[in-house]
Motif scaffolding. Structure first.
Motif, short mmCIF file in Angstrom:
data_model
loop_
_atom_site.label_atom_id
_atom_site.label_comp_id
_atom_site.label_asym_id
_atom_site.label_seq_id
_atom_site.Cartn_x
_atom_site.Cartn_y
_atom_site.Cartn_z
N VAL A 26 0.86 -1.17 0.00
CA VAL A 26 0.00 0.00 0.00
C VAL A 26 0.90 1.23 0.00
N ASN A 27 0.67 2.15 -0.92
CA ASN A 27 1.51 3.35 -1.03
C ASN A 27 0.69 4.62 -0.88
N VAL A 28 1.30 5.62 -0.29
CA VAL A 28 0.85 7.00 -0.35
C VAL A 28 2.12 7.80 -0.59
N ALA A 29 2.00 9.10 -0.79
CA ALA A 29 3.18 9.91 -1.07
C ALA A 29 4.22 9.82 0.06
N ALA A 30 3.77 9.64 1.29
CA ALA A 30 4.67 9.68 2.44
C ALA A 30 5.25 8.33 2.84
N ALA A 31 4.66 7.22 2.41
CA ALA A 31 5.13 5.92 2.90
C ALA A 31 4.73 4.79 1.96
N CYS A 32 5.50 3.74 2.05
CA CYS A 32 5.18 2.48 1.39
C CYS A 32 5.13 1.44 2.50
N VAL A 33 4.04 0.69 2.60
CA VAL A 33 3.91 -0.32 3.65
C VAL A 33 3.43 -1.63 3.05
N SER A 34 3.75 -2.71 3.72
CA SER A 34 3.28 -4.02 3.29
C SER A 34 3.27 -4.96 4.48
N PHE A 35 2.61 -6.11 4.29
CA PHE A 35 2.48 -7.10 5.34
C PHE A 35 2.99 -8.44 4.83
N LEU A 36 3.82 -9.08 5.60
CA LEU A 36 4.33 -10.41 5.28
C LEU A 36 3.71 -11.38 6.28
N PRO A 37 2.79 -12.26 5.83
CA PRO A 37 2.08 -13.12 6.78
C PRO A 37 2.97 -14.18 7.44
N ASP A 38 4.06 -14.55 6.81
CA ASP A 38 4.97 -15.53 7.40
C ASP A 38 5.77 -14.82 8.50
N GLY A 39 5.26 -14.84 9.70
CA GLY A 39 5.88 -14.15 10.83
C GLY A 39 5.13 -12.91 11.26
N ASP A 40 4.11 -12.51 10.49
CA ASP A 40 3.28 -11.34 10.82
C ASP A 40 4.11 -10.06 10.92
N TYR A 41 4.86 -9.78 9.86
CA TYR A 41 5.69 -8.58 9.80
C TYR A 41 5.05 -7.49 8.97
N PHE A 42 5.01 -6.28 9.52
CA PHE A 42 4.71 -5.09 8.73
C PHE A 42 6.04 -4.47 8.33
N TYR A 43 6.16 -4.12 7.05
CA TYR A 43 7.33 -3.39 6.57
C TYR A 43 6.87 -1.99 6.22
N VAL A 44 7.71 -1.01 6.55
CA VAL A 44 7.36 0.38 6.27
C VAL A 44 8.61 1.13 5.82
N ARG A 45 8.43 1.94 4.78
CA ARG A 45 9.50 2.78 4.26
C ARG A 45 8.99 4.21 4.18
N ASP A 46 9.79 5.13 4.69
CA ASP A 46 9.49 6.56 4.60
C ASP A 46 9.91 7.01 3.21
N THR A 47 8.97 7.56 2.45
CA THR A 47 9.25 7.91 1.05
C THR A 47 9.14 9.40 0.75
N LEU A 48 8.98 10.23 1.80
CA LEU A 48 8.82 11.67 1.56
C LEU A 48 9.64 12.45 2.57
N SER A 49 10.44 13.37 2.08
CA SER A 49 11.25 14.22 2.95
C SER A 49 10.40 15.38 3.46
N ASP A 50 9.58 15.08 4.48
CA ASP A 50 8.65 16.08 5.01
C ASP A 50 8.79 16.28 6.51
N GLY A 51 9.78 15.66 7.13
CA GLY A 51 9.97 15.80 8.57
C GLY A 51 9.10 14.86 9.39
N ARG A 52 8.24 14.11 8.72
CA ARG A 52 7.39 13.13 9.41
C ARG A 52 7.90 11.73 9.13
N SER A 53 7.38 10.78 9.88
CA SER A 53 7.76 9.38 9.72
C SER A 53 6.79 8.68 8.78
#
Length: 146
Positions: free
Chosen positions: A52-79
């Motif tokens: 799932v993407n928005v301008a500020a982040a890219c996130v995904s879920f890996l069911p093997d282990g129940d991991y959320f992955y998140v990447r900050d994709t916007l230089s806006d001072g937020r996470s």
């Protein structure tokens, strides 16, 4: 004295009506779980199903282990953050939280949530102000079985 009896009677009737006609105590939502994502420079959202993407982040879920992955994709001072909810088989909200990657733009991380098997989650990508726990620019919800 009659007026006082009427007022007392109305007060008692109001209390009884509120507890017997569905106005009783509401169920509280589960506490929010706030996590800072552990560092993972190899976590690429594009490689994982349920991205799932928005301008500020890219996130995904890996069911093997129940991991959320998140990447900050916007230089806006937020996470970059993933806002998530977990529902049991009856459809009741049982857990909710946010996993935020606070290391800066282009950095990636993960949170291991260990959900109960047979439940459902929904999650979305957001920008987050970690100090206040406020979410911004959230995308749409994505549903997935655990």
């Amino acid at each position: 004295m009659t007026r006082l009896k009427i007022i007392i009677g109305l007060a008692v009737a109001a209390v009884l009506a509120s507890t017997t006609l569905g106005g009783g105590p509401a169920f509280a939502a589960p506490d929010m779980e706030y996590n800072v994502a552990g560092s993972d420079s190899t976590a690429l959202c594009a490689e994982i199903v349920g991205q799932v993407n928005v301008a500020a982040a890219c996130v995904s879920f890996l069911p093997d282990g129940d991991y959320f992955y998140v990447r900050d994709t916007l230089s806006d001072g937020r996470s970059g953050a993933v806002d998530w909810e977990n529902y049991n088989s009856a459809g009741s909200l049982v857990r909710q939280g946010v996993c935020a990657q606070t290391a800066g733009v282009t950095k990636a991380g993960y949170c291991n949530k260990n959900f109960t098997e047979g439940t459902q989650i929904r999650y979305r990508a957001c920008a987050m102000e970690w100090s206040t726990k406020d979410l911004f620019q959230c995308g749409g919800w994505y549903w997935r079985a655990v």
